[in-house]
Design a protein around this motif. Structure first.
Motif, mmCIF file in Angstrom:
data_model
loop_
_atom_site.group_PDB
_atom_site.id
_atom_site.type_symbol
_atom_site.label_atom_id
_atom_site.label_comp_id
_atom_site.label_asym_id
_atom_site.label_seq_id
_atom_site.Cartn_x
_atom_site.Cartn_y
_atom_site.Cartn_z
ATOM 1 N N ARG A 27 0.865 -1.374 0.034
ATOM 2 C CA ARG A 27 -0.021 0.086 0.037
ATOM 3 C C ARG A 27 0.936 1.295 0.191
ATOM 4 N N THR A 28 0.177 2.381 -0.023
ATOM 5 C CA THR A 28 0.751 3.690 0.118
ATOM 6 C C THR A 28 0.231 4.543 0.965
ATOM 7 N N ALA A 29 0.910 4.987 1.952
ATOM 8 C CA ALA A 29 0.173 5.725 3.116
ATOM 9 C C ALA A 29 0.519 7.119 2.848
ATOM 10 N N LEU A 30 -0.458 7.935 3.274
ATOM 11 C CA LEU A 30 -0.388 9.389 3.104
ATOM 12 C C LEU A 30 -0.558 10.125 4.312
ATOM 13 N N THR A 31 0.279 11.134 4.827
ATOM 14 C CA THR A 31 0.228 11.940 5.774
ATOM 15 C C THR A 31 0.227 13.284 5.268
ATOM 16 N N LYS A 32 -0.438 14.175 5.661
ATOM 17 C CA LYS A 32 -0.508 15.665 5.487
ATOM 18 C C LYS A 32 -0.342 16.662 6.659
ATOM 19 N N VAL A 33 0.815 17.306 6.025
ATOM 20 C CA VAL A 33 0.997 18.338 7.292
ATOM 21 C C VAL A 33 0.903 19.815 6.737
ATOM 22 N N ARG A 34 0.113 20.641 7.424
ATOM 23 C CA ARG A 34 -0.208 21.869 6.813
ATOM 24 C C ARG A 34 0.109 22.918 8.006
ATOM 25 N N VAL A 35 0.874 23.984 8.044
ATOM 26 C CA VAL A 35 1.364 25.031 8.810
ATOM 27 C C VAL A 35 0.112 25.678 9.145
ATOM 28 N N ARG A 36 -0.423 25.835 10.113
ATOM 29 C CA ARG A 36 -1.629 26.826 10.601
ATOM 30 C C ARG A 36 -1.353 27.968 11.174
ATOM 31 N N GLY A 38 2.163 30.039 11.971
ATOM 32 C CA GLY A 38 3.883 30.405 12.136
ATOM 33 C C GLY A 38 4.501 28.996 12.003
ATOM 34 N N THR A 39 4.675 28.369 13.247
ATOM 35 C CA THR A 39 5.261 27.083 13.348
ATOM 36 C C THR A 39 4.388 25.830 13.498
ATOM 37 N N THR A 40 3.138 25.829 14.088
ATOM 38 C CA THR A 40 2.172 24.973 14.274
ATOM 39 C C THR A 40 1.682 24.153 13.347
ATOM 40 N N CYS A 41 1.789 23.059 13.150
ATOM 41 C CA CYS A 41 1.617 22.146 12.187
ATOM 42 C C CYS A 41 0.597 21.310 12.631
ATOM 43 N N GLU A 42 -0.387 20.966 11.629
ATOM 44 C CA GLU A 42 -1.399 20.120 11.837
ATOM 45 C C GLU A 42 -1.046 18.592 10.987
ATOM 46 N N CYS A 52 2.092 19.302 15.899
ATOM 47 C CA CYS A 52 3.314 19.650 16.175
ATOM 48 C C CYS A 52 3.751 20.834 16.071
ATOM 49 N N ASP A 53 4.830 21.289 16.910
ATOM 50 C CA ASP A 53 5.170 22.541 16.944
ATOM 51 C C ASP A 53 6.814 22.535 17.607
ATOM 52 N N VAL A 54 7.197 23.658 17.634
ATOM 53 C CA VAL A 54 8.626 23.789 18.347
ATOM 54 C C VAL A 54 8.287 24.845 19.326
ATOM 55 N N ASN A 61 5.158 28.047 18.744
ATOM 56 C CA ASN A 61 4.165 28.550 19.792
ATOM 57 C C ASN A 61 4.072 27.517 20.757
ATOM 58 N N ASP A 62 4.929 26.419 20.928
ATOM 59 C CA ASP A 62 4.904 25.393 21.573
ATOM 60 C C ASP A 62 3.581 24.816 21.818
ATOM 61 N N ALA A 63 2.843 24.670 20.803
ATOM 62 C CA ALA A 63 1.446 24.177 20.466
ATOM 63 C C ALA A 63 1.489 22.544 20.891
#
Length: 174
Positions: A27-36, A38-42, A52-54, A61-63
């Protein structure tokens, strides 16, 4: 909660299905990451979301946990699930499993200082398993699980990486 009998039954079912039709395992797995923000990623995959964030010291944002935490978490959880699965499959009693992941890094690489690589320089893991089974059985279980761990394999083996770039420019091109 998945008990050892449920885990063993699922393992047996999947193993038999893959032996009969190997193509169902490809199979092929898909994960999408979008910056919401500054640096906060969904992060979205299989209908599940994570953040995910720094930290603020990095301008974030340390989110949520940072990428390195997810990286160590992916390895540790894959190993722990593997030990639980192989224990259930081989009917070895296990009362508790804990995996600690430690990584060394030098932040200079991330900031283009010197010749240091930006990633980890070493990863170590420590396994603690509580069981009434003899130690040699637990060691064999760990060896079997480690040899079939997908994420451990990803860390150990070079994997080809292909990149595609899509630029949606708002610049006036007239």
């Amino acid at each position: 909660m998945a008990d050892p009998k449920t885990i063993k039954k699922a393992f047996d079912r999947n193993q038999k299905a893959l032996e009969k039709r190997p193509s169902i395992g490809k199979r092929t797995a898909l994960t999408k990451v979008r910056v919401r923000d500054g640096t906060t990623c969904e992060i979205t995959a299989s209908g599940k979301k994570m953040i995910c964030d720094v930290g603020t010291e990095m301008g974030g944002n340390d989110a949520g946990p940072g990428p390195g935490i997810f990286e160590r978490g992916a390895l540790g959880s894959c190993l722990a699930i593997g030990y639980a699965t192989w224990a259930a499959y081989t009917e070895i009693p296990v009362d508790d499993i804990e995996v600690e992941i430690e990584s060394d890094y030098d932040a200079r690489g991330q900031f283009n200082i010197g010749e240091e690589p930006p990633g980890f320089s070493e990863i170590r893991y420590k396994i603690t398993i509580e069981s009434s089974a003899p130690a040699d059985q637990i060691k064999a279980l760990i060896e079997k699980a480690d040899s079939h761990s997908p994420v451990l394999d990803d860390f150990r083996r070079p994997i080809p990486i292909k990149r595609e770039i899509n630029i949606k420019s708002k610049e006036n091109t007239s």
